[in-house]
Design an enzyme around this catalytic site. Structure first.
Site, PDB file in Angstrom:
ATOM      1  CB  CYS A 194     -79.347 -16.688 -23.728  1.00 23.31           C
ATOM      2  SG  CYS A 194     -77.592 -15.944 -23.486  1.00 23.31           S
ATOM      3  CG  HIS A 224     -80.183 -11.918 -24.064  1.00 17.70           C
ATOM      4  ND1 HIS A 224     -80.165 -13.152 -23.462  1.00 17.70           N
ATOM      5  CD2 HIS A 224     -81.534 -11.569 -24.426  1.00 17.70           C
ATOM      6  CE1 HIS A 224     -81.387 -13.779 -23.526  1.00 17.70           C
ATOM      7  NE2 HIS A 224     -82.266 -12.794 -24.200  1.00 17.70           N
ATOM      8  CB  SER A 238     -84.294 -13.816 -20.633  1.00 24.56           C
ATOM      9  OG  SER A 238     -83.912 -12.890 -19.977  1.00 24.56           O
TER      10      SER A 238
END
Length: 355
Positions: free
Chosen positions: A161, A196, A213
């Site tokens: 990410c 994330h 993702s």
């Protein structure tokens, strides 16, 4: 060399379902400059309690990093050593197609460009090996991070990410009227914390996101959200589908469009503790952050200190009239003129006094 077959080998590792990693207005809002001890690492270097490795030796991958990656794969994959032996012993691994960088017509809309960029990021595929191939140091200048994005395009390896955010910044740099900013999430699931990050985008008064993702609904968001609060709420709803609880949201400042900028990306201008904020307080803090960003983007850039200054003389002096010394006769005439002027002034003053 270990790096010679990397694309083929990485492309054959089966995908496994893993939980997705990852002065205040009110309580729970931390301002830029505050450090969080549990957030010292990069967002994508930890998934729950499992530490992820980073390839710090560049490409092609050196022998030590290559072997460490395979040992890690053997530990985390359900088939373990059997999978590793099967892949490393294969002589007919399929070639992985290399995605093409999107090109745009001048008439292409911002939404169309963002969709094409997201397709390219997705085509690179998510990196499930447990080893991040490109080292991203967040404190490096923007121009250095963009060089890493170019390397990602050349190598066409799977990414995580944080790498996707840097790649997204590079690919959106030429889109007029588009602003980009880091948007990070910290969630909790089954006693573990996950992190994330995506690239928030803002265009025409609407918000969206680019990224990568394991989960389809935790990366790309079209530029249709009216407020930043609506965009964050969309990610919160997606996390709840996987039984994750959103704990913190971190928003950075707008990223410069100057490809030669030596500025650092501001990753954490606002840190919002969702547990300690009501929905209304969270909305107000996100609105305040957007006002801060708009003020920053409206400020003119400081003048460059490296500009050449060719004329160091007085701006009132014409270059066609250089300095020169007066001759003796000219100085005499000048002195006589001054005496005459003084006498004339004295006579006028005497006359005024007498009157």
């Amino acid at each position: 060399m270990p790096g010679g077959r990397m694309s083929s080998v990485v492309g054959t590792i089966p995908r496994t379902e893993v939980n997705e990693g990852s002065a205040t207005g009110c309580e729970g809002v931390a301002q830029r400059g505050e450090e969080e001890q549990d957030d010292e690492g990069e967002e994508d270097l930890r998934e729950g309690s499992a530490v992820l490795f980073v390839n710090r030796g560049g490409l092609p991958v050196d022998e030590a990093t290559w072997e460490r990656m395979w040992r890690h794969v053997a530990r985390i994959h359900p088939e373990g050593e059997d999978l590793v032996r099967r892949i490393r012993g294969a002589n007919d691994l399929p070639k992985i197609p290399i995605p093409s960088v999107p090109t745009f017509q001048p008439s292409a809309s911002t939404s169309d460009r963002l969709e094409a960029i997201q397709r390219f990021i997705r085509d690179l595929q998510y990196n499930h090996t447990g080893t991040q191939f490109f080292e991203i140091k967040k404190n490096r200048p923007l121009t250095a991070l963009l060089d890493i994005a170019k390397e990602m395009i050349r190598e066409a390896l799977p990414i995580k990410c944080l790498e996707a955010v840097i790649l997204g910044i590079y690919l959106t740099n030429s889109i007029p009227g588009l602003e980009r900013f880091p948007l990070s999430f910290k969630t909790q699931f089954s006693g573990n914390y996950f992190r994330h990050i995506v690239l928030g985008v803002h265009s025409g008064g609407r918000f969206g996101a680019l990224g990568i993702s394991r989960r389809e609904d935790l990366m790309y968001k079209p530029v249709t959200f009216r407020t930043l609060s609506d965009l964050v709420q969309e990610f919160d709803v997606a996390y709840h589908r996987y039984w994750h609880t959103l704990k913190k949201v971190k928003i950075g400042q707008y990223v410069s469009h100057d490809p030669h900028s030596v500025e650092q990306i501001e990753w954490k201008h606002s840190i919002l503790d969702v547990d300690k904020l009501t929905q209304e307080e969270l909305r107000k803090e996100l609105e305040r952050h957007m006002r801060d960003m708009r003020l920053k983007i409206g400020k003119p850039a400081p003048p460059s200190p490296t500009k050449d200054r060719k004329n160091f003389g007085s701006p009132l002096r014409s270059q066609s009239s250089p300095h020169r010394r007066n001759s003796r006769s000219e100085r005499q005439l000048s002195g006589e003129k001054k005496l005459a002027d003084q006498k004339s002034t004295s006579d006028v003053n005497s006359y005024q006094i007498r009157v």
